[in-house]
Design an enzyme around this catalytic site. Structure first.
Site, PDB file in Angstrom:
ATOM      1  N   PRO A  17       0.513  -1.235   0.365  1.00 30.75           N
ATOM      2  CA  PRO A  17      -0.098   0.271  -0.190  1.00 30.75           C
ATOM      3  C   PRO A  17       1.167   1.381   0.355  1.00 30.75           C
ATOM      4  CG  PRO A  17      -0.682  -1.753   1.182  1.00 30.75           C
ATOM      5  CD  PRO A  17       0.042  -2.075   0.997  1.00 30.75           C
ATOM      6  N   GLU A  18       0.556   2.364  -0.607  1.00 32.58           N
ATOM      7  CA  GLU A  18       1.300   3.341  -1.321  1.00 32.58           C
ATOM      8  C   GLU A  18       0.062   4.694  -0.536  1.00 32.58           C
ATOM      9  OE1 GLU A  18       3.493   3.525  -5.280  1.00 32.58           O
ATOM     10  OE2 GLU A  18       3.369   1.508  -5.027  1.00 32.58           O
TER      11      GLU A  18
END
Length: 285
Positions: free
Chosen positions: A2-3
């Site tokens: 996840p960014e």
């Protein structure tokens, strides 16, 4: 994995689910190393009876503001995800941590590979003090970005992946931003022209906002992929221009997209749109 866009989406999901104002009634940790700070004994002692007063994002971290001036900080890393359920729900064997909340709710932390970490601290800077500026914040100006780049000799891709330089970017959005800006991932940052700096600044903000608007990027269908709080998928994978499109035509020029390894990360470029004076990328394929 996840960014910034994925963590931002999870943050909004947590708020919409009504977690602000919820009291943490009970804590269960099923793999002690998930808790980085403090000791597991102190974690069990300090967290119950705390109320969640606010939730925010800093880079790729989710920060729960608690009563008694405490902060519960979560870094999902590669395979971590948060799930919201009822107390009597059946649990996956990959649940590593469980918070029983008021109103019969549970916040569950699912992490197949156990890379994520939780922190409970009084000083938020202890964990987040070295993180770089937020690229979508109004205070992050083109002038600030230009100044940061001028002092850096590193290649663009490893620099943009460095969370102390800029917060929230990961492999997906760096590849997409560099393609959008027509810049090679191995181009030294301090050798960019002003026009290239402008293109990169706007491209970073563009691809991050696109990711947020599409509720993040879900690649594949395995349990290690990113999912939202309710288990639904993001949609940004349908809008990718270069990432994981090896062998496909570039949406801009039609040239075949190539894959290499830069900074030990899988890297995707259009060799026609993202040319470098010395073609060192070929050596990495």
């Amino acid at each position: 994995m996840p960014e910034l866009p994925e963590v931002h989406t999870i943050l909004q999901d947590l708020k919409q689910a009504g977690l602000i104002g919820q009291k943490i009634e009970q804590v269960k940790v099923f793999w002690n190393k998930i808790v980085h700070t403090p000791s597991i004994e102190a974690f069990y002692k300090q967290l119950p009876n705390q109320t969640i007063t606010a939730i925010e994002r800093r880079g790729k971290y989710i920060v729960f503001h608690l009563t008694n001036h405490l902060f519960l900080i979560v870094h999902l890393r590669m395979t971590g995800k948060l799930l919201l359920g009822l107390k009597e729900a059946q649990h996956s064997p990959y649940i590593r941590l469980q918070l029983n909340l008021s109103h019969d709710k549970q916040l569950l932390y699912h992490d197949t590979r156990k890379f994520g970490r939780w922190y409970l601290v009084k000083d938020i800077e202890e964990i987040l003090g070295r993180i770089g500026p937020e690229p979508l914040h109004s205070s992050f100006s083109l002038k600030n970005f230009s100044t940061l780049l001028k002092s850096r000799k590193r290649a663009l891709k490893p620099l943009l992946l460095d969370q102390t330089f800029l917060a929230g970017l990961g492999n997906i959005y760096v590849d997409e931003a560099l393609w959008e800006a027509c810049l090679h991932p191995l181009q030294p940052a301090n050798q960019l022209s002003q026009k290239e700096v402008v293109r990169l600044y706007h491209s970073i903000r563009l691809v991050l906002q696109k990711g947020i608007d599409a509720q993040g990027t879900t690649l594949g269908s395995g349990r290690t992929n990113y999912y939202r709080l309710d288990g639904s998928r993001g949609h940004h994978q349908n809008q990718l221009n270069v990432f994981r499109r090896t062998g496909q035509p570039c949406p801009r020029c039609g040239h075949t997209i190539e894959r290499g390894v830069v900074a030990q990360r899988s890297t995707h470029i259009c060799p026609n749109c993202q040319q470098q004076k010395i073609n060192v990328f070929k050596q990495l394929l």
